[in-house]
Scaffold this motif. Structure first.
Motif, PDB file in Angstrom:
ATOM      1  N   ARG A 119       0.826  -1.211   0.000  1.00  0.00           N
ATOM      2  CA  ARG A 119       0.000   0.000   0.000  1.00  0.00           C
ATOM      3  C   ARG A 119       0.853   1.250   0.000  1.00  0.00           C
ATOM      4  O   ARG A 119       0.618   2.163  -0.768  1.00  0.00           O
ATOM      5  CB  ARG A 119      -0.929  -0.012   1.215  1.00  0.00           C
ATOM      6  N   GLU A 136      -1.446   6.744   5.414  1.00  0.00           N
ATOM      7  CA  GLU A 136      -2.557   6.434   6.314  1.00  0.00           C
ATOM      8  C   GLU A 136      -3.908   6.535   5.610  1.00  0.00           C
ATOM      9  O   GLU A 136      -4.847   5.815   5.966  1.00  0.00           O
ATOM     10  CB  GLU A 136      -2.549   7.388   7.515  1.00  0.00           C
ATOM     11  N   TYR A 159      -4.607   6.195   2.135  1.00  0.00           N
ATOM     12  CA  TYR A 159      -4.870   5.355   0.961  1.00  0.00           C
ATOM     13  C   TYR A 159      -5.007   3.894   1.373  1.00  0.00           C
ATOM     14  O   TYR A 159      -4.075   3.306   1.928  1.00  0.00           O
ATOM     15  CB  TYR A 159      -3.744   5.506  -0.057  1.00  0.00           C
ATOM     16  N   ASP A 160      -6.166   3.291   1.091  1.00  0.00           N
ATOM     17  CA  ASP A 160      -6.403   1.905   1.496  1.00  0.00           C
ATOM     18  C   ASP A 160      -6.319   0.918   0.338  1.00  0.00           C
ATOM     19  O   ASP A 160      -6.534  -0.287   0.524  1.00  0.00           O
ATOM     20  CB  ASP A 160      -7.762   1.775   2.185  1.00  0.00           C
ATOM     21  N   THR A 163      -8.269   0.530  -2.272  1.00  0.00           N
ATOM     22  CA  THR A 163      -9.520   0.104  -2.913  1.00  0.00           C
ATOM     23  C   THR A 163      -9.922   1.001  -4.077  1.00  0.00           C
ATOM     24  O   THR A 163     -10.765   0.622  -4.887  1.00  0.00           O
ATOM     25  CB  THR A 163     -10.664   0.075  -1.887  1.00  0.00           C
TER      26      THR A 163
END
Length: 223
Positions: free
Chosen positions: A95, A133, A135-136, A138
């Motif tokens: 990530r 923190e 950006y996940d 998806t």
């Protein structure tokens, strides 16, 4: 935040050295590089092995030691909507890894149930505070940068070359190490011309071919 592997740090520093030296220049031996960079010879050797696989360094063929590989000719191509053309979806595998003022996002491009490419993007952390923190994984990366940070992208400037799959990329693509691959890279700028991203997409050579309009998937040629 995950630590950056030592061999990757070594590879980055060695690549800077490669870019400074003329073609066919003998490359410093492992012992000397180990002393200069303060890293073990094992770490230096692994980094050099990957640069050989990527065609940046050369060994053998009657030469003693390692040398800087001749630069390849550059041919500009247009690759609009590259990722959308290639894959049904992206699976983010890293990530965000921070290295000083740089963060990296890595994903596998999947078509059907088959991996067809690996995408790696580097961003300036100072321009995107809190990115790791927030950006996940998806949302497509460019859409996220546009929605979350107001980035408006200009036309990218891509280039393409052939390479050999490193062990890590080979594992993600489900091919053998040193398998021939296509490597497409580009610098992304915003509408003011300021650099935003530096990205690479490594593609399985048996699943993609180039056309003048862009890149399309293809089945392997029949004998």
């Amino acid at each position: 935040m995950p630590a950056i592997p030592r061999y990757f740090q070594a590879k980055t520093r060695l690549l800077d050295l490669v870019n400074e030296l003329p073609d066919n220049t003998p490359f410093p031996p492992e012992r000397e590089l180990s002393d200069v960079f303060g890293m073990s010879r094992t770490t230096i050797r692994k980094a050099m092995d990957e640069l050989v696989l990527e065609g940046r360094l050369v060994r053998g063929a009657g030469r003693q030691g390692t040398a800087v590989a001749p630069r390849k000719q550059v041919h500009r191509i247009s690759l609009d909507a590259l990722v959308q053309d290639l894959a049904d979806r992206e699976q983010v595998v890293v990530r965000a890894i921070g290295a000083q003022d740089v963060v990296n996002v890595e994903s596998v491009l999947v078509r059907g149930d088959e991996p067809v490419g690996v995408r790696s993007t580097c961003l300036h952390a100072s321009r995107f505070p809190g990115f790791a923190e927030r950006y996940d994984g998806t949302t497509p990366l460019r859409r996220f940068l546009s929605d979350a940070y107001g980035v408006r992208f200009g036309e990218p400037c891509p280039w393409c070359t052939t390479a050999l799959a490193t062990p890590r990329v080979a594992g993600l693509l489900d091919v053998r190490p040193a398998t021939p691959v296509l490597s497409v890279a580009w610098l992304g700028h915003d509408l003011r011309g300021a650099p935003v991203e530096r990205s690479w997409v490594v593609l399985r050579g048996d699943r993609a071919h180039l056309t003048m309009q862009g890149l399309r998937l293809s089945a392997p040629a029949r004998p």
